[in-house]
Design a protein around this motif. Structure first.
Motif, PDB file in Angstrom:
ATOM      1  N   MET A 252      -4.657  -2.555  10.299  1.00  0.00           N
ATOM      2  CA  MET A 252      -4.233  -1.913   9.055  1.00  0.00           C
ATOM      3  C   MET A 252      -4.902  -2.597   7.865  1.00  0.00           C
ATOM      4  O   MET A 252      -4.941  -3.828   7.791  1.00  0.00           O
ATOM      5  N   LEU A 253      -5.408  -1.789   6.941  1.00  0.00           N
ATOM      6  CA  LEU A 253      -5.905  -2.296   5.674  1.00  0.00           C
ATOM      7  C   LEU A 253      -4.791  -2.210   4.639  1.00  0.00           C
ATOM      8  O   LEU A 253      -3.995  -1.272   4.640  1.00  0.00           O
ATOM      9  N   VAL A 254      -4.766  -3.176   3.730  1.00  0.00           N
ATOM     10  CA  VAL A 254      -3.774  -3.208   2.656  1.00  0.00           C
ATOM     11  C   VAL A 254      -4.519  -3.209   1.328  1.00  0.00           C
ATOM     12  O   VAL A 254      -5.464  -3.984   1.137  1.00  0.00           O
ATOM     13  N   PHE A 255      -4.094  -2.345   0.420  1.00  0.00           N
ATOM     14  CA  PHE A 255      -4.742  -2.204  -0.879  1.00  0.00           C
ATOM     15  C   PHE A 255      -3.814  -2.628  -2.013  1.00  0.00           C
ATOM     16  O   PHE A 255      -2.620  -2.338  -1.987  1.00  0.00           O
ATOM     17  N   ASP A 256      -4.375  -3.281  -3.018  1.00  0.00           N
ATOM     18  CA  ASP A 256      -3.731  -3.353  -4.311  1.00  0.00           C
ATOM     19  C   ASP A 256      -3.843  -1.951  -4.916  1.00  0.00           C
ATOM     20  O   ASP A 256      -4.621  -1.124  -4.426  1.00  0.00           O
ATOM     21  N   PHE A 257      -3.084  -1.654  -5.960  1.00  0.00           N
ATOM     22  CA  PHE A 257      -3.116  -0.309  -6.534  1.00  0.00           C
ATOM     23  C   PHE A 257      -3.925  -0.252  -7.829  1.00  0.00           C
ATOM     24  O   PHE A 257      -5.024   0.276  -7.858  1.00  0.00           O
ATOM     25  N   ASP A 258      -3.379  -0.836  -8.888  1.00  0.00           N
ATOM     26  CA  ASP A 258      -4.079  -0.782 -10.181  1.00  0.00           C
ATOM     27  C   ASP A 258      -5.379  -1.566 -10.109  1.00  0.00           C
ATOM     28  O   ASP A 258      -5.416  -2.722  -9.687  1.00  0.00           O
ATOM     29  N   GLY A 259      -6.460  -0.916 -10.519  1.00  0.00           N
ATOM     30  CA  GLY A 259      -7.763  -1.557 -10.493  1.00  0.00           C
ATOM     31  C   GLY A 259      -8.495  -1.418  -9.178  1.00  0.00           C
ATOM     32  O   GLY A 259      -9.669  -1.777  -9.077  1.00  0.00           O
ATOM     33  N   VAL A 260      -7.806  -0.899  -8.142  1.00  0.00           N
ATOM     34  CA  VAL A 260      -8.435  -0.710  -6.827  1.00  0.00           C
ATOM     35  C   VAL A 260      -8.401   0.766  -6.438  1.00  0.00           C
ATOM     36  O   VAL A 260      -9.447   1.402  -6.298  1.00  0.00           O
ATOM     37  N   LEU A 261      -7.199   1.312  -6.249  1.00  0.00           N
ATOM     38  CA  LEU A 261      -7.060   2.734  -5.903  1.00  0.00           C
ATOM     39  C   LEU A 261      -6.919   3.612  -7.142  1.00  0.00           C
ATOM     40  O   LEU A 261      -7.178   4.820  -7.078  1.00  0.00           O
ATOM     41  N   HIS A 262      -6.509   3.007  -8.230  1.00  0.00           N
ATOM     42  CA  HIS A 262      -6.220   3.756  -9.460  1.00  0.00           C
ATOM     43  C   HIS A 262      -6.815   3.009 -10.653  1.00  0.00           C
ATOM     44  O   HIS A 262      -6.653   1.792 -10.764  1.00  0.00           O
ATOM     45  N   ASP A 263      -7.521   3.734 -11.514  1.00  0.00           N
ATOM     46  CA  ASP A 263      -8.128   3.112 -12.692  1.00  0.00           C
ATOM     47  C   ASP A 263      -7.153   3.185 -13.862  1.00  0.00           C
ATOM     48  O   ASP A 263      -7.066   4.196 -14.555  1.00  0.00           O
ATOM     49  N   SER A 264      -6.420   2.092 -14.074  1.00  0.00           N
ATOM     50  CA  SER A 264      -5.417   2.049 -15.137  1.00  0.00           C
ATOM     51  C   SER A 264      -5.807   1.090 -16.252  1.00  0.00           C
ATOM     52  O   SER A 264      -4.964   0.644 -17.027  1.00  0.00           O
ATOM     53  N   ARG A 265      -7.091   0.783 -16.359  1.00  0.00           N
ATOM     54  CA  ARG A 265      -7.509  -0.237 -17.329  1.00  0.00           C
ATOM     55  C   ARG A 265      -7.194   0.153 -18.772  1.00  0.00           C
ATOM     56  O   ARG A 265      -6.750  -0.679 -19.559  1.00  0.00           O
ATOM     57  N   GLU A 266      -7.415   1.414 -19.118  1.00  0.00           N
ATOM     58  CA  GLU A 266      -7.123   1.859 -20.481  1.00  0.00           C
ATOM     59  C   GLU A 266      -5.629   1.696 -20.785  1.00  0.00           C
ATOM     60  O   GLU A 266      -5.235   1.200 -21.852  1.00  0.00           O
TER      61      GLU A 266
END
Length: 203
Positions: free
Chosen positions: A1-15
């Protein structure tokens, strides 16, 4: 199984993260914190462990309160996001979901993460496990649980702190350079892989 962070990895929430950083800074009147000109300045404060990184300017306890307020503001602002999952990653996530499954471990709130994932992913492509700031324990604790229960082997994150959490529990650390932190912060804890773009991660 791969594990992902969300913000900045799967979703661009920088703004959104930048706007809420500036908002929390103003609301709490923490003028000693850097005045970030835009999302491109986020690496100034996203270095190492977040609260510790801010002790260059404010006390640790104040930094803890700041990041808690920042998380509340970013959750409130999530409904205004124009996009959910980064487009290049939707098909690979669906493939993982149909096979070994994948998990998400994030410092964001569960409700906002579920809403943003659900914008682009059908129910059958959602993560098998989602562990957020609403569950007790550190990222290391949550990654250890996924390692032991589901055989997780790697964590994909966008900060040096994410790399350290992966290594703390014996997971392969995959860092992405399109998120919140700068390359220097990502490379300091020596990730096994550093990927430049969402397309590289998809591949």
């Amino acid at each position: 199984m791969l594990v992902f962070d969300f913000d900045g990895v799967l979703h661009d929430s920088r703004e959104r993260a930048w706007r809420c950083y500036q908002g929390a800074r103003s609301e709490m009147e923490l003028w000693d914190l850097p005045d970030l000109a835009g999302p491109g300045d986020l690496p100034v404060v996203y270095q190492g462990v977040l609260s510790t990184s801010l002790t260059r300017w404010i006390a640790f306890e104040t930094a803890e309160r700041f990041w808690k307020r920042h998380a509340e503001l970013t959750a409130q602002a999530a409904a205004g996001e124009p996009h959910g999952v980064i487009a290049e990653l939707m098909a690979p996530l669906a493939e993982l979901a149909a096979g070994p499954g994948y998990a998400v471990v994030t410092g964001s709130h569960r409700s906002s993460v579920l809403a943003l994932l659900g914008r682009d992913l059908p129910a059958q492509a959602m993560p098998r496990m989602l562990l957020t700031r609403d569950e007790q324990g550190s990222k290391s604790d949550k990654l250890r649980l996924l390692r032991d229960r589901y055989g997780a082997t790697a964590y994909i994150g966008d900060t040096g702190s994410d790399v350290r959490h992966a290594h703390a529990v014996g997971l392969t650390a995959i860092a992405v350079a399109y998120g919140y932190a700068g390359r220097e912060d990502l490379l300091a804890p020596r990730p096994e892989h550093l990927l430049a773009t969402p397309a590289d991660l998809a591949a």
